[in-house]
Motif scaffolding. Structure first.
Motif, PDB file in Angstrom:
ATOM      1  N   CYS A  57       0.893  -1.168   0.000  1.00  0.00           N
ATOM      2  CA  CYS A  57       0.000   0.000   0.000  1.00  0.00           C
ATOM      3  C   CYS A  57       0.926   1.211   0.000  1.00  0.00           C
ATOM      4  CB  CYS A  57      -0.852   0.072   1.262  1.00  0.00           C
ATOM      5  SG  CYS A  57      -1.765  -1.426   1.619  1.00  0.00           S
ATOM      6  N   THR A  58       0.375   2.385  -0.215  1.00  0.00           N
ATOM      7  CA  THR A  58       1.253   3.562  -0.289  1.00  0.00           C
ATOM      8  C   THR A  58       1.508   4.221   1.063  1.00  0.00           C
ATOM      9  OG1 THR A  58      -0.723   4.638  -1.119  1.00  0.00           O
ATOM     10  CG2 THR A  58       1.004   4.213  -2.712  1.00  0.00           C
ATOM     11  N   THR A  59       0.788   3.794   2.116  1.00  0.00           N
ATOM     12  CA  THR A  59       1.130   4.331   3.445  1.00  0.00           C
ATOM     13  C   THR A  59       1.423   3.165   4.394  1.00  0.00           C
ATOM     14  OG1 THR A  59      -1.112   4.291   4.351  1.00  0.00           O
ATOM     15  CG2 THR A  59      -0.476   6.268   3.133  1.00  0.00           C
ATOM     16  N   ALA A  60       2.312   3.438   5.352  1.00  0.00           N
ATOM     17  CA  ALA A  60       2.652   2.408   6.338  1.00  0.00           C
ATOM     18  C   ALA A  60       1.409   2.047   7.157  1.00  0.00           C
ATOM     19  CB  ALA A  60       3.770   2.909   7.243  1.00  0.00           C
ATOM     20  N   GLU A  61       0.564   3.049   7.392  1.00  0.00           N
ATOM     21  CA  GLU A  61      -0.661   2.831   8.162  1.00  0.00           C
ATOM     22  C   GLU A  61      -1.558   1.783   7.475  1.00  0.00           C
ATOM     23  OE1 GLU A  61      -2.683   6.554   8.607  1.00  0.00           O
ATOM     24  OE2 GLU A  61      -4.277   5.605   9.774  1.00  0.00           O
ATOM     25  N   ASP A  62      -1.752   1.941   6.170  1.00  0.00           N
ATOM     26  CA  ASP A  62      -2.567   0.965   5.430  1.00  0.00           C
ATOM     27  C   ASP A  62      -1.896  -0.419   5.409  1.00  0.00           C
ATOM     28  OD1 ASP A  62      -4.654   2.627   4.925  1.00  0.00           O
ATOM     29  OD2 ASP A  62      -4.093   3.090   2.847  1.00  0.00           O
ATOM     30  N   CYS A  63      -0.566  -0.428   5.269  1.00  0.00           N
ATOM     31  CA  CYS A  63       0.150  -1.717   5.266  1.00  0.00           C
ATOM     32  C   CYS A  63      -0.107  -2.446   6.587  1.00  0.00           C
ATOM     33  CB  CYS A  63       1.653  -1.510   5.100  1.00  0.00           C
ATOM     34  SG  CYS A  63       2.132  -0.981   3.461  1.00  0.00           S
ATOM     35  N   LEU A  64      -0.065  -1.674   7.679  1.00  0.00           N
ATOM     36  CA  LEU A  64      -0.271  -2.275   8.995  1.00  0.00           C
ATOM     37  C   LEU A  64      -1.688  -2.831   9.141  1.00  0.00           C
ATOM     38  CD1 LEU A  64       1.512  -2.773  11.375  1.00  0.00           C
ATOM     39  CD2 LEU A  64       0.846  -0.575  12.340  1.00  0.00           C
ATOM     40  N   ALA A  80       7.493  -0.137   3.485  1.00  0.00           N
ATOM     41  CA  ALA A  80       6.756   1.135   3.565  1.00  0.00           C
ATOM     42  C   ALA A  80       7.350   2.064   4.630  1.00  0.00           C
ATOM     43  CB  ALA A  80       5.282   0.871   3.853  1.00  0.00           C
ATOM     44  N   VAL A  81       7.744   1.526   5.788  1.00  0.00           N
ATOM     45  CA  VAL A  81       8.310   2.421   6.816  1.00  0.00           C
ATOM     46  C   VAL A  81       9.686   2.935   6.382  1.00  0.00           C
ATOM     47  CG1 VAL A  81       7.010   1.521   8.804  1.00  0.00           C
ATOM     48  CG2 VAL A  81       9.205   0.501   8.250  1.00  0.00           C
ATOM     49  N   THR A  82      10.427   2.100   5.659  1.00  0.00           N
ATOM     50  CA  THR A  82      11.737   2.548   5.164  1.00  0.00           C
ATOM     51  C   THR A  82      11.541   3.624   4.096  1.00  0.00           C
ATOM     52  OG1 THR A  82      12.498   0.286   5.545  1.00  0.00           O
ATOM     53  CG2 THR A  82      13.961   1.715   4.278  1.00  0.00           C
ATOM     54  N   ALA A  83      10.532   3.411   3.249  1.00  0.00           N
ATOM     55  CA  ALA A  83      10.228   4.393   2.198  1.00  0.00           C
ATOM     56  C   ALA A  83       9.817   5.730   2.835  1.00  0.00           C
ATOM     57  CB  ALA A  83       9.124   3.863   1.293  1.00  0.00           C
ATOM     58  N   ASP A  84       9.003   5.654   3.884  1.00  0.00           N
ATOM     59  CA  ASP A  84       8.589   6.897   4.557  1.00  0.00           C
ATOM     60  C   ASP A  84       9.803   7.664   5.090  1.00  0.00           C
ATOM     61  OD1 ASP A  84       5.931   6.479   4.055  1.00  0.00           O
ATOM     62  OD2 ASP A  84       5.414   5.794   6.067  1.00  0.00           O
ATOM     63  N   ALA A  85      10.755   6.925   5.665  1.00  0.00           N
ATOM     64  CA  ALA A  85      11.961   7.579   6.207  1.00  0.00           C
ATOM     65  C   ALA A  85      12.764   8.224   5.063  1.00  0.00           C
ATOM     66  CB  ALA A  85      12.809   6.559   6.959  1.00  0.00           C
ATOM     67  N   LEU A  86      12.828   7.555   3.919  1.00  0.00           N
ATOM     68  CA  LEU A  86      13.577   8.120   2.773  1.00  0.00           C
ATOM     69  C   LEU A  86      12.895   9.385   2.245  1.00  0.00           C
ATOM     70  CD1 LEU A  86      14.669   4.866   0.936  1.00  0.00           C
ATOM     71  CD2 LEU A  86      16.206   6.753   1.492  1.00  0.00           C
ATOM     72  N   PRO A 145       8.834  12.066  -4.557  1.00  0.00           N
ATOM     73  CA  PRO A 145       8.610  10.919  -3.654  1.00  0.00           C
ATOM     74  C   PRO A 145       8.483   9.590  -4.404  1.00  0.00           C
ATOM     75  CG  PRO A 145       7.103  12.724  -3.126  1.00  0.00           C
ATOM     76  CD  PRO A 145       7.787  13.098  -4.390  1.00  0.00           C
ATOM     77  N   MET A 146       8.013   9.635  -5.667  1.00  0.00           N
ATOM     78  CA  MET A 146       7.855   8.376  -6.412  1.00  0.00           C
ATOM     79  C   MET A 146       9.189   7.665  -6.667  1.00  0.00           C
ATOM     80  SD  MET A 146       4.774   9.121  -9.070  1.00  0.00           S
ATOM     81  CE  MET A 146       4.694   7.493  -9.784  1.00  0.00           C
ATOM     82  N   ALA A 147      10.279   8.453  -6.653  1.00  0.00           N
ATOM     83  CA  ALA A 147      11.588   7.822  -6.819  1.00  0.00           C
ATOM     84  C   ALA A 147      11.819   6.807  -5.695  1.00  0.00           C
ATOM     85  CB  ALA A 147      12.690   8.870  -6.819  1.00  0.00           C
ATOM     86  N   VAL A 148      11.149   7.065  -4.540  1.00  0.00           N
ATOM     87  CA  VAL A 148      11.222   6.120  -3.422  1.00  0.00           C
ATOM     88  C   VAL A 148      10.090   5.094  -3.516  1.00  0.00           C
ATOM     89  CG1 VAL A 148      11.044   5.867  -0.920  1.00  0.00           C
ATOM     90  CG2 VAL A 148      12.279   7.818  -1.886  1.00  0.00           C
ATOM     91  N   TYR A 149       8.829   5.590  -3.477  1.00  0.00           N
ATOM     92  CA  TYR A 149       7.670   4.695  -3.346  1.00  0.00           C
ATOM     93  C   TYR A 149       7.493   3.755  -4.545  1.00  0.00           C
ATOM     94  CZ  TYR A 149       6.102   7.612   0.577  1.00  0.00           C
ATOM     95  OH  TYR A 149       6.012   8.277   1.767  1.00  0.00           O
ATOM     96  N   ASP A 150       7.873   4.223  -5.727  1.00  0.00           N
ATOM     97  CA  ASP A 150       7.604   3.448  -6.935  1.00  0.00           C
ATOM     98  C   ASP A 150       8.851   2.719  -7.438  1.00  0.00           C
ATOM     99  OD1 ASP A 150       5.469   2.933  -8.802  1.00  0.00           O
ATOM    100  OD2 ASP A 150       6.675   3.967 -10.307  1.00  0.00           O
ATOM    101  N   THR A 151      10.016   3.342  -7.253  1.00  0.00           N
ATOM    102  CA  THR A 151      11.237   2.829  -7.901  1.00  0.00           C
ATOM    103  C   THR A 151      12.187   2.183  -6.880  1.00  0.00           C
ATOM    104  OG1 THR A 151      10.989   4.432  -9.677  1.00  0.00           O
ATOM    105  CG2 THR A 151      13.210   3.542  -9.338  1.00  0.00           C
ATOM    106  N   ALA A 152      12.710   2.983  -5.938  1.00  0.00           N
ATOM    107  CA  ALA A 152      13.691   2.434  -4.981  1.00  0.00           C
ATOM    108  C   ALA A 152      13.070   1.404  -4.045  1.00  0.00           C
ATOM    109  CB  ALA A 152      14.325   3.559  -4.173  1.00  0.00           C
ATOM    110  N   ILE A 153      11.743   1.319  -4.012  1.00  0.00           N
ATOM    111  CA  ILE A 153      11.069   0.326  -3.172  1.00  0.00           C
ATOM    112  C   ILE A 153      11.610  -1.082  -3.481  1.00  0.00           C
ATOM    113  CG2 ILE A 153       9.083  -0.113  -4.714  1.00  0.00           C
ATOM    114  CD1 ILE A 153       8.530   0.570  -1.052  1.00  0.00           C
ATOM    115  N   HIS A 154      12.040  -1.314  -4.719  1.00  0.00           N
ATOM    116  CA  HIS A 154      12.625  -2.619  -5.071  1.00  0.00           C
ATOM    117  C   HIS A 154      13.943  -2.838  -4.314  1.00  0.00           C
ATOM    118  CE1 HIS A 154       9.901  -3.965  -8.199  1.00  0.00           C
ATOM    119  NE2 HIS A 154       9.962  -2.799  -8.808  1.00  0.00           N
TER     120      HIS A 154
END
Ligand code: NAD
Ligand code: ISE
Length: 334
Positions: A97-104, A305-311, A164-173
């Motif tokens: 999901c796009t937020t850590a809250e939703d992932c949880l 997701a939590v790592t992405a949020d920190a980035l 932010p998409m550079a994190v959430y969409d790309t670096a997430i891998h």
């Protein structure tokens, strides 16, 4: 035969439908849905599946035994919770999901249901190149990993792609793959923003250098450059105490012509990771027959997701930011 319903029939959705229809053994796509009717129609032409108006109807359809979620990340939470409620197995494309809250929410719902139902599409764990690096590390022959130097380059991205998409969409891998590779967890992150390429736009800082430090002190640098123009170029080198392991590149020949030697670089993820996608999906289907999930889980999606949020926080602050989880890993995922 596992009967699958697919939610989201854009680029990746249709790629998975082609794969499930023509390559994967033991599964077939019997239902599709997309908010854009035209996309659902194109998908139905590939697989012959029935078109449903909504994800909810598709999940509840009696002929659908398992669900593929391939809509954009912001639209994952609803069908994930719906599928858990219906007790149906899910293959969900990244991010969970796009937020850590939703992932949880998803993690808690799956744990409460008491059955492992969700596998997340972090396909790099199935890529031969990364697996070879992991096996070399596990052999112990090169000592402990100390540093990783990585690149994640795309030839170009659309104008709706922002910083932010550079994190959430790309670096997430990389966020998922690299801690799995060195069997460690992230402690803190930082982002360095170099000069912006002329091919970017005002809402996108491109390229970016993302730095991640693990709890054991491994330092990782990832260059994310999504308008590099020259190709889809993924690299990873792990520097250890007794050697450095560089991930192999796809095996294209080196061709000499006009006083130059050159070998091809892929231009998109569909070609670069084709074998990895095939393997992850076949594995998910095979595991369904045994009633198990052995790929990346919803918990892996939460950690990413939590790592992405920190980035993303670090993109804005320019500081080192801590990676913080709101809860301990539930017993269910251990
Ligand atoms: P896309 O924009 O090409 O397609 C998304 C599709 O979902 C579109 O057809 C859109 O109309 C549809 N859609 C939007 N909201 C919906 C909803 N609520 N219900 C049903 N359909 C809906 O995007 P894409 O590139 O195909 O990406 C889809 C997913 O796949 C994303 O999660 C993305 O991160 C992931 N992806 C993964 C990889 C990988 O390497 N693993 C590569 C590309 C995309
Ligand atoms: C895309 O969604 C992917 O997952 C690709 O693997 C990645 O390289 C690209 O940057 C994303 O947009």
């Amino acid at each position: 035969m596992l009967n699958i319903g697919v939610i989201g029939c854009g680029g990746m959705g249709r790629d998975h439908i082609e794969r499930l229809t023509s390559k994967i053994q033991g599964a077939k796509v019997v239902a599709v849905t997309d908010v854009v009717e035209e996309n659902a129609k194109k998908a139905a032409e590939i697989c012959g599946g029935k078109i449903y108006a909504t994800g909810k109807e598709l999940i509840q359809a009696p002929e659908v035994e398992a669900v593929f979620i391939v809509s954009p990340g912001f639209a994952h939470v609803e069908p994930l919770l719906e599928a858990i409620k219906a007790g149906k197995r899910v293959f969900c494309e990244k991010p969970l999901c796009t937020t850590a809250e939703d992932c949880l929410k998803v993690v808690k719902a799956e744990a409460e249901a008491g059955k492992h139902l969700i596998q997340l599409g972090f396909m790099r764990r199935y890529d031969k190149g990364y697996i070879q690096v992991k096996e070399a590390l596990q052999s112990g022959a090169y000592g402990e990993p100390l540093m990783l130097h990585c690149t994640h380059r795309n030839p170009e991205v659309g104008t709706n792609y922002d910083t932010p998409m550079a994190v959430y969409d790309t670096a997430i891998h990389e966020i998922d793959t690299l801690h799995w590779l060195v069997d460690d967890e992230y402690e803190s992150v930082q982002v360095i923003l170099p000069r912006v390429t002329k091919y970017s736009h005002s809402a996108l800082k491109d390229p970016q250098i993302m730095l991640m430090r693990t709890k054991k002190g491994v330092c990782i640098d990832v260059e994310v450059f999504v308008n590099c123009k020259f190709g889809y170029d993924i690299n990873c080198e792990v520097v250890c105490e007794d050697g450095a392991i560089k991930m192999a590149q796809p095996p294209y020949p080196s061709i000499r012509k006009n006083a130059a030697a050159a070998s091809a670089i892929d231009t998109d993820c569909f070609v670069r990771f084709k074998d990895a996608y095939d393997t992850e999906v076949q594995n998910w289907v095979d595991c369904a027959a045994e009633g198990v999930i052995n790929g990346p889980t919803a918990w892996d999606g939460y950690l990413a997701a939590v790592t992405a949020d920190a980035l993303v926080k670090a993109q804005e602050s320019g500081q080192i930011e801590k990676v913080v989880t709101a809860v301990e890993k539930p017993e269910f995922y251990k």
